[in-house]
Design a protein around this motif. Structure first.
Motif, short mmCIF file in Angstrom:
data_model
loop_
_atom_site.label_atom_id
_atom_site.label_comp_id
_atom_site.label_asym_id
_atom_site.label_seq_id
_atom_site.Cartn_x
_atom_site.Cartn_y
_atom_site.Cartn_z
N GLU A 260 0.83 -1.21 0.00
CA GLU A 260 0.00 0.00 0.00
C GLU A 260 0.87 1.26 0.00
N ALA A 261 1.99 1.23 0.72
CA ALA A 261 2.89 2.39 0.78
C ALA A 261 3.54 2.67 -0.58
N GLU A 262 3.67 1.65 -1.42
CA GLU A 262 4.26 1.82 -2.75
C GLU A 262 3.27 2.44 -3.75
N GLY A 263 2.04 2.69 -3.31
CA GLY A 263 1.06 3.34 -4.18
C GLY A 263 0.29 2.41 -5.09
N MET A 264 0.26 1.13 -4.76
CA MET A 264 -0.50 0.18 -5.57
C MET A 264 -1.99 0.46 -5.40
N VAL A 265 -2.75 0.10 -6.42
CA VAL A 265 -4.20 0.28 -6.38
C VAL A 265 -4.87 -1.08 -6.49
#
Length: 148
Positions: free
Chosen positions: A72-77
């Motif tokens: 989630e911190a890596e910006g995945m959707v």
């Protein structure tokens, strides 16, 4: 004719930057993740990346929670975790891709020796260009998160 000239000009512009990128050393976090990185495929067929890390002294639940937080911190959707099966499905938005995404698949598994293994898989379609170094570092950031 115009297309051929544009293609040649683009290739000449990219060649020096690709050579510089290839010379940058990849630094491992000490987990061995980057040594375990495997890359299959190519530009025309697409590439598949796989990175894994084994974690000692951490419970499965902790490893799963930390791995999920790192994704989630890596910006995945579109992140869909299933703690019961150890599977986390997510999508990585493509820069300049008009809303398109590429899949990121992660498994968290207990091993017979008591360790917990985190495997991260990432695939790109044919015609997409990315740096193996950048993908490896990103995958290892997720795979290593359980021990941090």
């Amino acid at each position: 004719m115009r297309t051929r000239i544009c293609t040649m000009a683009l290739a000449l512009m990219l060649a020096p930057s690709m050579a510089v990128a290839a010379k940058k050393p990849v630094v491992d976090s000490g987990s061995g993740c980057l040594q375990n990185l495997s890359v299959a495929g190519g530009f025309t067929t697409g590439k598949q990346f796989l990175a894994s890390t084994d974690h000692e002294g951490i419970s499965y639940a902790q490893a799963f929670a930390k791995t999920l937080a790192a994704i989630e911190a890596e910006g995945m959707v579109g992140v869909y975790p299933n703690e019961q099966t150890g599977y986390i499905a997510a999508e990585n938005p493509v820069r300049g891709g008009g809303g398109s995404t590429v899949p990121l698949r992660t498994t968290v598994r207990r091993q017979d020796d008591g360790t917990v293994r985190v495997e991260v898989r990432f695939s790109i379609k044919g015609g997409q260009l990315t740096s193996n170094k950048a993908v490896g570092e990103g995958l290892c950031k997720i795979a290593d998160a359980a021990s941090l």
